[in-house]
Design a protein around this motif. Structure first.
Motif, PDB file in Angstrom:
ATOM      1  N   LEU A 189       1.123  -1.346   0.228  1.00  0.00           N
ATOM      2  CA  LEU A 189       0.208   0.007  -0.166  1.00  0.00           C
ATOM      3  C   LEU A 189       1.012   1.146  -0.327  1.00  0.00           C
ATOM      4  N   HIS A 218      -4.160   2.999  -2.994  1.00  0.00           N
ATOM      5  CA  HIS A 218      -5.112   2.192  -2.619  1.00  0.00           C
ATOM      6  C   HIS A 218      -4.855   0.577  -3.122  1.00  0.00           C
ATOM      7  N   GLU A 276     -11.480   7.281   4.479  1.00  0.00           N
ATOM      8  CA  GLU A 276     -10.613   6.476   3.020  1.00  0.00           C
ATOM      9  C   GLU A 276      -9.457   5.297   3.675  1.00  0.00           C
ATOM     10  N   CYS A 280      -9.091   1.688   3.363  1.00  0.00           N
ATOM     11  CA  CYS A 280      -7.741   1.102   2.887  1.00  0.00           C
ATOM     12  C   CYS A 280      -7.303   0.156   3.084  1.00  0.00           C
TER      13      CYS A 280
END
Length: 824
Positions: A189, A218, A276, A280
């Motif tokens: 990531l 992502h 977010e 993730c």
């Protein structure tokens, strides 16, 4: 000759008594008091009543309704009093808010308003001095009161003093699991990946000695889109104290050392992208658990820790005055000593260092190295305090008595004290808050009364005090410094209940508090990006610009058509196909654009995720391989490429970078962050357009006279650079007028952060398309003599509110450093 003992006895007899009896004093002075009473009574005619005109009419009306003076009998007063006692009245909002925001100090969480907006622990302090704004779910200080100016004074504070910013809106996510599994998640990531670093830095990262910065993306199957810059740190395998040479041994460190494969990891993120990023990370942990069967914990630490950023030249001197770390020295036998130390020298901290410390409450300004009372003693009996072993100096601060340097405890007490003084990684489970301010003030007042030999009346306050407090605080100290050492600062991570105890001493010590606007100014002055303004490839920047555009449209609706300003794009067309069209044609292509541009597909069908920013040398190198542009004149640092001096003098190398025919179609846009400096004059504002210059523009602007007007857009076509599409988005357009088309310069990028007034060398942050930058460098190197070639690239910058093109020098950041993931 009198002996010393006789002198002491004589001084004791002559000294004033510790207590005074008022009755005995009145009996001794009875004659004097009677004479004074006789004089006063003769003057007043034995009438000691106050005049009727001087009386206060405080009981002549009801307290419920003060507009009407109504006489109430004693019976009515008794009935109303009983009724008030039976009914529980709701306190006024002012009182409730004061209790919640100033007096309450819970261990975790923020105070929340009615609409769910969070307030920082320093909200009341900032609300009195700053303009507050609702951002990212918080009430945050946007800037000092005024018209948004004062950057000159701010930069002077930063260059010569210290500034402090409450960044407690940043939150962390804690990952628990095996070390190899957590490393796999980070490699999947983060860019740059921790495994991409050199072996020494990778080892120091895993040991917890330093922290790392990277961009969170992502997963690859989700288009590998950037989320936000993060700061990650591993829990140290063995906790060590910075002061002294002895190691601090705890039960937790022994347990971690025995099972070294189980580790803990913190990832700090900005609140605009926290949800977010958390989603993730949870998806990555779930995917890893499905593939390997290993359970990985992913927990949010929102509302448990606070972050204070101290920046400036004298930031370390300020921390030296306030932070007094404690050394835990375990001696032979059953005794434990606690000694007070200091931070040492600033040179002993390398950039990126993460140090775990336990410091004394900064409100106790201990000017001498002395002993600190263990937390276990304070929690057992709140009556006991440091005043028994402290003295008071002339400024009112408590200082330790000389001769008391350490405390010997039994084996059980030392174990309990070590458990209470846990480090910051264990503080998420709970930590004792600092002593409340009113208790601390009462103790200082009692100390003053004892100094003046007065009776104590504050003992009842300490007896009724509930709860346990601590005078030791676990913190983590991070050193922030860029590669050019322009930005020198420190980050203090501490439990959220200790923010007020450290904030006021920092301000009293000489640090200037700043808001988000002032923080952005400092970032631009030192050449660092600021999230989310300088991250156009992230959703956080897109949503922020969308909100600003909605606010601008609402303001425009409230104005008449005659007074409305020119409409300019708030959301810039980053994914416009016009950037690809600049590669068409030969020769003087940057200015001779034909009507074929009108047939170029617009950005309606161009997804937002197609725009990418290369923030590491590896990412830029992979993009060049993807588009078959290995011969382009862009040289990421750290990649095996020839030096600038060798390339600029080698005509064969320059000629190899001219083949761009294969890069015209079917490729994605890749932007690079550049730093713009005005060549001679000009001011670059936010959202200005970076344009492609002709070679004739460069020669005329570098040698033109002072009275020459330069390159100007006709005033009749002032607002014809952009056009608004039916979908509400914006795109470029080519003017139809030949005069305007002659002055048209094709765009290659945008300015995200403009100049800061008052800077010694003002710089602007811009993002330009990588292939176009390489093309213009090739043109300038091929036409300039070898002695006049520059590493920087000549570009033109046009503010949206101006008709003039200004010449600027663009420096690619990745050609000076391997990574561009720093964020302020």
């Amino acid at each position: 000759m009198d002996t010393d003992a006789a002198k002491l006895r004589r001084q004791a007899l002559l000294a004033p008594p510790r207590t005074l009896d008022v009755r005995k004093y009145a009996e001794c002075r009875a004659a004097e008091i009677e004479s004074l009473h006789t004089i006063v009574s003769n003057r007043l005619g034995n009438d000691f009543r106050s005049r009727r005109s001087k009386r206060r009419r405080t009981t002549g009306f009801e307290s419920k309704n003060r507009r009407f003076w109504k006489h109430s009998t004693s019976k009515d007063k008794e009935e109303s009093k009983n009724q008030n006692d039976n009914e529980q009245k709701k306190l006024p909002r002012r009182v409730r808010r004061k209790i919640e925001l100033t007096k309450k100090n819970p261990e975790f969480g923020f105070s929340v308003s009615g609409d769910g907006t969070k307030r920082l622990r320093t909200h009341v302090w900032h609300a009195k001095r700053f303009t507050m704004e609702k951002l990212w779910g918080f009430y945050l200080p946007s800037g000092l009161h005024g018209r948004g100016k004062g950057s000159r004074a701010l930069l002077k504070w930063h260059r010569q003093g210290a500034v402090v910013h409450d960044a407690s809106y940043y939150s962390a996510v804690q990952l628990d699991g095996p070390e190899d599994t957590l490393s796999s998640i980070l490699s999947m990531l983060l860019r740059p990946s921790p495994t991409d670093r050199c072996e020494d830095n990778c080892t120091r990262l895993l040991s917890g000695e330093i922290y790392g910065r990277a961009m969170l993306h992502h997963a690859k199957q989700d288009s590998y889109k950037a989320i936000c810059p993060v700061t990650f740190m591993w829990r140290p395998l063995q906790q060590q104290s910075i002061v002294g040479t002895n190691d601090r041994v705890t039960e937790d460190s022994i347990e971690i050392k025995s099972s070294s494969c189980l580790r803990q990891l913190w990832i700090w993120m900005h609140p605009s992208a926290f949800d977010e990023g958390l989603d993730c990370l949870k998806l990555a942990c779930q995917k890893m658990m499905n593939d390997t069967g290993v359970v990985i914990g992913c927990v949010s630490l929102d509302g448990k820790f606070a972050t204070l950023e101290v920046m400036g030249l004298k930031s370390f001197q300020l921390l030296q005055k306030l932070l007094r770390p404690i050394t835990f020295s375990v001696e032979t036998g059953s005794t434990t000593e606690y000694t007070d130390g200091d931070l040492g020298k600033e040179e002993s901290f390398s950039p990126g260092t993460a140090v775990l410390l336990t410091v004394v409450d900064p409100r106790f300004s201990c000017h001498k190295k002395a002993e600190v009372l263990p937390v276990a003693h304070l929690s057992k009996d709140p009556k006991e305090s440091m005043q028994d072993k402290c003295e008071q100096n002339s400024t009112g601060n408590l200082i330790m008595k000389e001769g008391v340097l350490s405390t010997s405890l039994s084996k059980d007490e030392s174990t309990s004290s070590l458990f209470m003084c846990k480090d910051l990684w264990d503080a998420s489970n709970g930590v004792n808050p600092p002593m409340e301010e009113h208790i601390l003030c009462s103790k200082r007042h009692q100390k003053s009364l004892d100094f003046f030999c007065s009776k104590s009346t504050a003992s009842t306050i300490f007896e009724t005090t509930e709860g346990s407090y601590s005078n030791l605080c676990p913190i983590m100290l991070l050193k922030n410094a860029d590669e050019a050492s322009l930005h020198i600062g420190w980050t203090i991570i501490l439990p959220i209940c200790w923010v007020k105890a450290l904030w006021i001493p920092l301000i009293s010590g000489g640090a200037h508090a700043i808001g988000l606007r002032e923080k952005h100014w400092i970032a631009c002055d030192v050449g660092l990006p600021c999230f989310p303004q300088d991250f156009p490839d992230c959703n956080a920047n897109y949503y922020m610009m969308e909100k600003a555009a909605a606010a601008f449209d609402k303001t425009m609706e409230n104005q008449s058509f005659a007074t409305r300003p020119l409409r300019i794009p708030i959301q810039l067309p980053w994914n416009s196909k016009w950037f690809l069209s600049n590669l068409e044609g030969n020769g003087d292509y940057s200015g001779n654009l034909d009507g074929k541009l009108n047939d170029v597909p617009l950005s309606n069908n161009c997804g937002f995720s197609e725009v990418s920013v290369a923030r590491t040398s590896r990412m830029l190198n992979s993009f060049l391989k993807e588009v078959s542009g290995e011969n382009l004149l862009i040289y990421p640092k750290g990649i095996d490429r020839p030096r600038f001096s060798h390339v600029m003098m080698n005509e064969a190398k320059i000629s190899q970078g001219s083949n761009l025919t294969s890069l015209t179609t079917d490729r994605r846009l890749c932007y690079l962050r550049v730093v713009l400096h005005a060549f001679k004059e000009g001011v670059f504002d936010e959202r200005a357009v970076v344009c492609a210059p002709r070679f004739s523009d460069i020669t005329s602007l570098t040698s033109r006279l002072v009275n020459d007007e330069g390159i100007q857009v006709p005033h009749a076509h002032f607002g014809s650079y952009f056009k608004e599409l039916p979908s509400g988005k914006w795109d470029f357009q080519l003017p139809e007028d030949p005069a305007a088309r002659e002055a048209y310069r094709a765009p290659i990028g945008f300015v995200t952060t403009g100049f800061v007034r008052g800077s010694k060398r003002p710089a602007a942050v811009a993002f330009c398309e990588a292939v176009l930058l390489a093309r213009f460098r090739h043109e300038q190197w091929s036409r300039f003599p070898a002695k006049k070639r520059r590493k920087e690239i000549f570009v033109l910058v046009r503010n949206l509110s101006s008709t003039a093109y200004r010449l600027a020098l663009a420096t690619i950041v990745l050609e000076r450093q391997e990574e561009d993931v720093e964020s302020l």
